[in-house]
Scaffold this motif. Structure first.
Motif, PDB file in Angstrom:
ATOM      1  N   ASN A  79       0.819  -1.214   0.000  1.00  0.00           N
ATOM      2  CA  ASN A  79       0.000   0.000   0.000  1.00  0.00           C
ATOM      3  C   ASN A  79       0.850   1.261   0.000  1.00  0.00           C
ATOM      4  N   ARG A  80       2.162   1.124   0.071  1.00  0.00           N
ATOM      5  CA  ARG A  80       3.060   2.268   0.218  1.00  0.00           C
ATOM      6  C   ARG A  80       3.930   2.453  -1.024  1.00  0.00           C
ATOM      7  N   GLN A  81       3.351   2.345  -2.217  1.00  0.00           N
ATOM      8  CA  GLN A  81       4.124   2.378  -3.456  1.00  0.00           C
ATOM      9  C   GLN A  81       4.498   3.788  -3.897  1.00  0.00           C
ATOM     10  N   VAL A  82       3.606   4.742  -3.724  1.00  0.00           N
ATOM     11  CA  VAL A  82       3.825   6.127  -4.158  1.00  0.00           C
ATOM     12  C   VAL A  82       3.282   7.060  -3.087  1.00  0.00           C
ATOM     13  N   LEU A  83       4.055   8.082  -2.722  1.00  0.00           N
ATOM     14  CA  LEU A  83       3.601   9.076  -1.747  1.00  0.00           C
ATOM     15  C   LEU A  83       3.291  10.386  -2.460  1.00  0.00           C
ATOM     16  N   LEU A  84       2.074  10.888  -2.235  1.00  0.00           N
ATOM     17  CA  LEU A  84       1.642  12.189  -2.747  1.00  0.00           C
ATOM     18  C   LEU A  84       1.610  13.187  -1.603  1.00  0.00           C
ATOM     19  N   VAL A  85       2.147  14.376  -1.831  1.00  0.00           N
ATOM     20  CA  VAL A  85       2.080  15.488  -0.875  1.00  0.00           C
ATOM     21  C   VAL A  85       1.767  16.738  -1.693  1.00  0.00           C
ATOM     22  N   ASP A  86       0.888  17.595  -1.166  1.00  0.00           N
ATOM     23  CA  ASP A  86       0.560  18.796  -1.946  1.00  0.00           C
ATOM     24  C   ASP A  86       1.480  19.967  -1.620  1.00  0.00           C
ATOM     25  N   ARG A  87       1.777  20.729  -2.664  1.00  0.00           N
ATOM     26  CA  ARG A  87       2.652  21.903  -2.569  1.00  0.00           C
ATOM     27  C   ARG A  87       2.129  22.892  -1.540  1.00  0.00           C
ATOM     28  N   LEU A  91       3.127  17.904  11.345  1.00  0.00           N
ATOM     29  CA  LEU A  91       2.705  17.198  10.130  1.00  0.00           C
ATOM     30  C   LEU A  91       1.453  16.348  10.313  1.00  0.00           C
ATOM     31  N   TRP A  92       1.024  16.150  11.555  1.00  0.00           N
ATOM     32  CA  TRP A  92      -0.103  15.250  11.782  1.00  0.00           C
ATOM     33  C   TRP A  92      -1.309  15.694  10.954  1.00  0.00           C
ATOM     34  N   GLY A  93      -1.806  14.806  10.109  1.00  0.00           N
ATOM     35  CA  GLY A  93      -2.931  15.114   9.237  1.00  0.00           C
ATOM     36  C   GLY A  93      -2.550  15.835   7.953  1.00  0.00           C
ATOM     37  N   ARG A  94      -1.236  16.095   7.742  1.00  0.00           N
ATOM     38  CA  ARG A  94      -0.793  16.816   6.543  1.00  0.00           C
ATOM     39  C   ARG A  94       0.408  16.141   5.883  1.00  0.00           C
ATOM     40  N   ARG A  95       0.669  14.903   6.233  1.00  0.00           N
ATOM     41  CA  ARG A  95       1.857  14.179   5.752  1.00  0.00           C
ATOM     42  C   ARG A  95       1.682  13.628   4.334  1.00  0.00           C
ATOM     43  N   GLY A  96       0.446  13.596   3.826  1.00  0.00           N
ATOM     44  CA  GLY A  96       0.207  13.102   2.478  1.00  0.00           C
ATOM     45  C   GLY A  96      -0.492  11.762   2.474  1.00  0.00           C
ATOM     46  N   MET A  97      -0.662  11.204   1.278  1.00  0.00           N
ATOM     47  CA  MET A  97      -1.378   9.946   1.101  1.00  0.00           C
ATOM     48  C   MET A  97      -0.512   8.969   0.314  1.00  0.00           C
ATOM     49  N   LEU A  98      -0.564   7.729   0.740  1.00  0.00           N
ATOM     50  CA  LEU A  98       0.149   6.652   0.058  1.00  0.00           C
ATOM     51  C   LEU A  98      -0.790   5.990  -0.938  1.00  0.00           C
ATOM     52  N   CYS A  99      -0.246   5.630  -2.088  1.00  0.00           N
ATOM     53  CA  CYS A  99      -1.053   5.086  -3.181  1.00  0.00           C
ATOM     54  C   CYS A  99      -0.449   3.795  -3.716  1.00  0.00           C
ATOM     55  N   ARG A 100      -1.331   3.025  -4.369  1.00  0.00           N
ATOM     56  CA  ARG A 100      -0.928   1.843  -5.143  1.00  0.00           C
ATOM     57  C   ARG A 100      -1.012   2.217  -6.617  1.00  0.00           C
ATOM     58  N   VAL A 101      -0.135   1.628  -7.430  1.00  0.00           N
ATOM     59  CA  VAL A 101      -0.168   1.859  -8.868  1.00  0.00           C
ATOM     60  C   VAL A 101      -1.023   0.769  -9.511  1.00  0.00           C
TER      61      VAL A 101
END
Length: 139
Positions: free
Chosen positions: A42-50, A113-123
């Protein structure tokens, strides 16, 4: 419209991230050449917003994200949400919980960072992604 602001990969764990202009997403793995990629996980790609990075006075890549987005509230995405980014399709898997490693950047950052660390994605489907590519939420 939401887009890819910056792309990064970790050539080896604990080494600085490399900024890329384009990257190959591999189905059920992550970015080609990234040490954080893992089949079946479940931890393949990490998205974080600018926008979150700027609010915390951090530079893109400092949180070891693979994709820094622009115009997308990453932390507001629900698990199961599917995204098209360039040629690739991703599925949001889970929240990325801040770990103690972020304290090396700045003391107190883990709590910040709690609640603002980003989301992990599957490809779900691989393909080329580039800086500037649109990010589309899929039904």
């Amino acid at each position: 419209m939401a887009s890819v602001h910056k792309l990064f990969r970790a050539p080896k764990k604990r080494l600085p991230m490399e900024e890329l202009q384009e990257a190959q997403m591999l189905t059920d793995f992550g970015l080609k050449g990234c040490s954080h990629g893992q089949p079946g996980g479940n931890r393949q790609v990490l998205l974080v917003d600018r926008e979150s990075l700027e609010a915390m006075q951090l530079q893109p890549g400092m949180l070891r994200e693979n994709i820094t987005t622009d115009g997308l509230n990453v932390n507001g995405l629900a698990a199961g949400q599917r995204l098209r980014i360039g040629e690739a399709r991703l599925e949001v898997a889970m929240v990325c919980t801040p770990c103690s490693q972020v304290e090396r950047i700045r003391p107190g950052l883990r709590k910040e960072l709690w609640g603002r660390r980003g989301m992990l994605c599957r490809v779900l489907e691989g393909g080329i992604i580039r800086a500037g590519d649109p990010i589309e939420k899929l039904p």
